[in-house]
Design a protein around this motif. Sequence first.
Motif, PDB file in Angstrom:
ATOM      1  N   GLN A 151     -13.514  -2.268   8.984  1.00  0.00           N
ATOM      2  CA  GLN A 151     -12.507  -2.402  10.013  1.00  0.00           C
ATOM      3  C   GLN A 151     -12.064  -1.019  10.486  1.00  0.00           C
ATOM      4  O   GLN A 151     -11.987  -0.083   9.696  1.00  0.00           O
ATOM      5  CB  GLN A 151     -11.295  -3.188   9.490  1.00  0.00           C
ATOM      6  N   PHE A 209      -9.194   2.428   2.332  1.00  0.00           N
ATOM      7  CA  PHE A 209      -9.093   3.227   3.546  1.00  0.00           C
ATOM      8  C   PHE A 209      -9.736   4.598   3.381  1.00  0.00           C
ATOM      9  O   PHE A 209      -9.773   5.161   2.280  1.00  0.00           O
ATOM     10  CB  PHE A 209      -7.627   3.460   3.910  1.00  0.00           C
ATOM     11  N   GLY A 210     -10.192   5.153   4.511  1.00  0.00           N
ATOM     12  CA  GLY A 210     -10.492   6.563   4.587  1.00  0.00           C
ATOM     13  C   GLY A 210      -9.209   7.320   4.927  1.00  0.00           C
ATOM     14  O   GLY A 210      -8.168   6.714   5.179  1.00  0.00           O
ATOM     15  N   ARG A 211      -9.307   8.650   4.960  1.00  0.00           N
ATOM     16  CA  ARG A 211      -8.103   9.455   5.232  1.00  0.00           C
ATOM     17  C   ARG A 211      -7.774   9.519   6.714  1.00  0.00           C
ATOM     18  O   ARG A 211      -6.651   9.879   7.084  1.00  0.00           O
ATOM     19  CB  ARG A 211      -8.275  10.873   4.697  1.00  0.00           C
ATOM     20  N   GLU A 238       4.688   3.875  12.825  1.00  0.00           N
ATOM     21  CA  GLU A 238       4.199   2.507  12.822  1.00  0.00           C
ATOM     22  C   GLU A 238       3.114   2.339  11.764  1.00  0.00           C
ATOM     23  O   GLU A 238       2.570   3.309  11.246  1.00  0.00           O
ATOM     24  CB  GLU A 238       3.644   2.130  14.194  1.00  0.00           C
ATOM     25  N   GLY A 239       2.806   1.081  11.470  1.00  0.00           N
ATOM     26  CA  GLY A 239       1.713   0.813  10.546  1.00  0.00           C
ATOM     27  C   GLY A 239       0.395   0.743  11.287  1.00  0.00           C
ATOM     28  O   GLY A 239       0.347   0.700  12.520  1.00  0.00           O
ATOM     29  N   PRO A 240      -0.715   0.750  10.545  1.00  0.00           N
ATOM     30  CA  PRO A 240      -2.031   0.626  11.169  1.00  0.00           C
ATOM     31  C   PRO A 240      -2.167  -0.696  11.921  1.00  0.00           C
ATOM     32  O   PRO A 240      -1.676  -1.729  11.466  1.00  0.00           O
ATOM     33  CB  PRO A 240      -2.992   0.667   9.981  1.00  0.00           C
ATOM     34  N   VAL A 241      -2.842  -0.635  13.062  1.00  0.00           N
ATOM     35  CA  VAL A 241      -3.098  -1.818  13.870  1.00  0.00           C
ATOM     36  C   VAL A 241      -4.607  -2.006  13.983  1.00  0.00           C
ATOM     37  O   VAL A 241      -5.331  -1.072  14.344  1.00  0.00           O
ATOM     38  CB  VAL A 241      -2.471  -1.690  15.275  1.00  0.00           C
ATOM     39  N   LEU A 242      -5.058  -3.196  13.680  1.00  0.00           N
ATOM     40  CA  LEU A 242      -6.487  -3.478  13.683  1.00  0.00           C
ATOM     41  C   LEU A 242      -7.074  -3.391  15.097  1.00  0.00           C
ATOM     42  O   LEU A 242      -6.542  -3.971  16.050  1.00  0.00           O
ATOM     43  CB  LEU A 242      -6.745  -4.872  13.115  1.00  0.00           C
ATOM     44  N   TYR A 287       0.850  -1.180   0.000  1.00  0.00           N
ATOM     45  CA  TYR A 287       0.000   0.000   0.000  1.00  0.00           C
ATOM     46  C   TYR A 287       0.889   1.235   0.000  1.00  0.00           C
ATOM     47  O   TYR A 287       2.066   1.176   0.356  1.00  0.00           O
ATOM     48  CB  TYR A 287      -0.879   0.056   1.257  1.00  0.00           C
ATOM     49  N   ARG A 324     -13.004  -3.931   3.524  1.00  0.00           N
ATOM     50  CA  ARG A 324     -12.253  -4.995   2.877  1.00  0.00           C
ATOM     51  C   ARG A 324     -12.663  -5.152   1.413  1.00  0.00           C
ATOM     52  O   ARG A 324     -11.944  -5.728   0.628  1.00  0.00           O
ATOM     53  CB  ARG A 324     -12.448  -6.313   3.642  1.00  0.00           C
ATOM     54  N   LEU A 347      -8.295   5.106  11.560  1.00  0.00           N
ATOM     55  CA  LEU A 347      -8.624   4.846  10.156  1.00  0.00           C
ATOM     56  C   LEU A 347      -9.750   3.835  10.062  1.00  0.00           C
ATOM     57  O   LEU A 347      -9.761   2.847  10.815  1.00  0.00           O
ATOM     58  CB  LEU A 347      -7.403   4.272   9.434  1.00  0.00           C
ATOM     59  N   GLY A 378       3.371  -3.553   8.365  1.00  0.00           N
ATOM     60  CA  GLY A 378       4.706  -3.152   8.762  1.00  0.00           C
ATOM     61  C   GLY A 378       4.730  -1.671   9.092  1.00  0.00           C
ATOM     62  O   GLY A 378       3.737  -0.966   8.895  1.00  0.00           O
ATOM     63  N   PRO A 379       5.884  -1.181   9.572  1.00  0.00           N
ATOM     64  CA  PRO A 379       5.982   0.221   9.984  1.00  0.00           C
ATOM     65  C   PRO A 379       6.080   1.197   8.823  1.00  0.00           C
ATOM     66  O   PRO A 379       5.977   2.402   9.031  1.00  0.00           O
ATOM     67  CB  PRO A 379       7.269   0.242  10.816  1.00  0.00           C
ATOM     68  N   LEU A 410      -3.867   8.191  14.889  1.00  0.00           N
ATOM     69  CA  LEU A 410      -4.674   8.348  13.683  1.00  0.00           C
ATOM     70  C   LEU A 410      -5.629   7.161  13.600  1.00  0.00           C
ATOM     71  O   LEU A 410      -5.196   6.016  13.565  1.00  0.00           O
ATOM     72  CB  LEU A 410      -3.758   8.388  12.453  1.00  0.00           C
ATOM     73  N   PHE A 440       3.600   1.035   2.691  1.00  0.00           N
ATOM     74  CA  PHE A 440       3.324   0.022   3.706  1.00  0.00           C
ATOM     75  C   PHE A 440       3.232  -1.353   3.071  1.00  0.00           C
ATOM     76  O   PHE A 440       2.695  -1.512   1.982  1.00  0.00           O
ATOM     77  CB  PHE A 440       2.005   0.316   4.425  1.00  0.00           C
ATOM     78  N   LEU A 472      -7.838  -3.760   1.014  1.00  0.00           N
ATOM     79  CA  LEU A 472      -8.490  -2.782   1.873  1.00  0.00           C
ATOM     80  C   LEU A 472      -8.619  -1.433   1.177  1.00  0.00           C
ATOM     81  O   LEU A 472      -7.705  -0.995   0.484  1.00  0.00           O
ATOM     82  CB  LEU A 472      -7.700  -2.594   3.174  1.00  0.00           C
ATOM     83  N   GLN A 499      -3.304   4.073  14.076  1.00  0.00           N
ATOM     84  CA  GLN A 499      -1.926   4.169  13.638  1.00  0.00           C
ATOM     85  C   GLN A 499      -1.212   5.216  14.472  1.00  0.00           C
ATOM     86  O   GLN A 499      -1.719   6.322  14.655  1.00  0.00           O
ATOM     87  CB  GLN A 499      -1.850   4.556  12.155  1.00  0.00           C
TER      88      GLN A 499
END
Lengths: 112, 111
Positions: free
Chosen positions: B33, B101-103, B41-45, A35, B92, B88, A104-105, B86, A91, B99, B37
């Motif tokens: 979902q 995503f919104g902003r 780091e990346g987004p975390v569910l 992404y 899906r 988000l 990932g980060p 953040l 990402f 996925l 974030q």
Amino acid sequence: EAGVTQFPSHSVIEKGQTVTLRCDPISGHDNLYWYRRVMGKEIKFLLHFVKESKQDESGMPNNRFLAERTGGTYSTLKVQPAELEDSGVYFCASSQGPARSFFGPGTRLTVL
Amino acid sequence: TQLLEQSPQFLSIQEGENLTVYCNSSSVFSSLQWYRQEPGEGPVLLVTVVTGGEVKKLKRLTFQFGDARKDSSLHITAAQPGDTGLYLCADRGSTLGRLYFGRGTQLTVWP
């Protein structure tokens, strides 16, 4: 259990240069996604691997982007030649099934 | 192309306050979902909602899915500085695993 890792965390290159981003998914995850988030915009899908095969590459912006996943383990995303509009955060995510992806980060790419 | 609109874009509140953020879609969600974030780091569910009208709770966070499955809200009770991040929402979609995503809503909770 190790999470998804990405390398490098940051990359600053000049327009016209080549950059290769790497993603190591969680071990055993067949699905791997790339992404990208461009500043001010939403995170957008680029492509999806299932093992070493490209399942969906409809989000790839143009033919300057090349993604590979040889052997179905780690993946690389190469941008050649890079343009200013390629700047953003890239990402990688992996999953075992469709229900949950682990991200990932990210790699922050800046093209000058 | 599905469009996910999140509001507000930014939210800055004091510790202890309650808040609600929203996610609306131009079309019916396949499954929705919510992610959080944090910087670097990346987004975390956080949660997945599938059924119209569904409500899920995760400690001080309450997630609601609209009856028509075109909108969702996230309510945080007694916000804490650790809630800063953040938020988000993502659909899906019809394609397996991909996925949309919104902003996002950038939440800052001040001590």
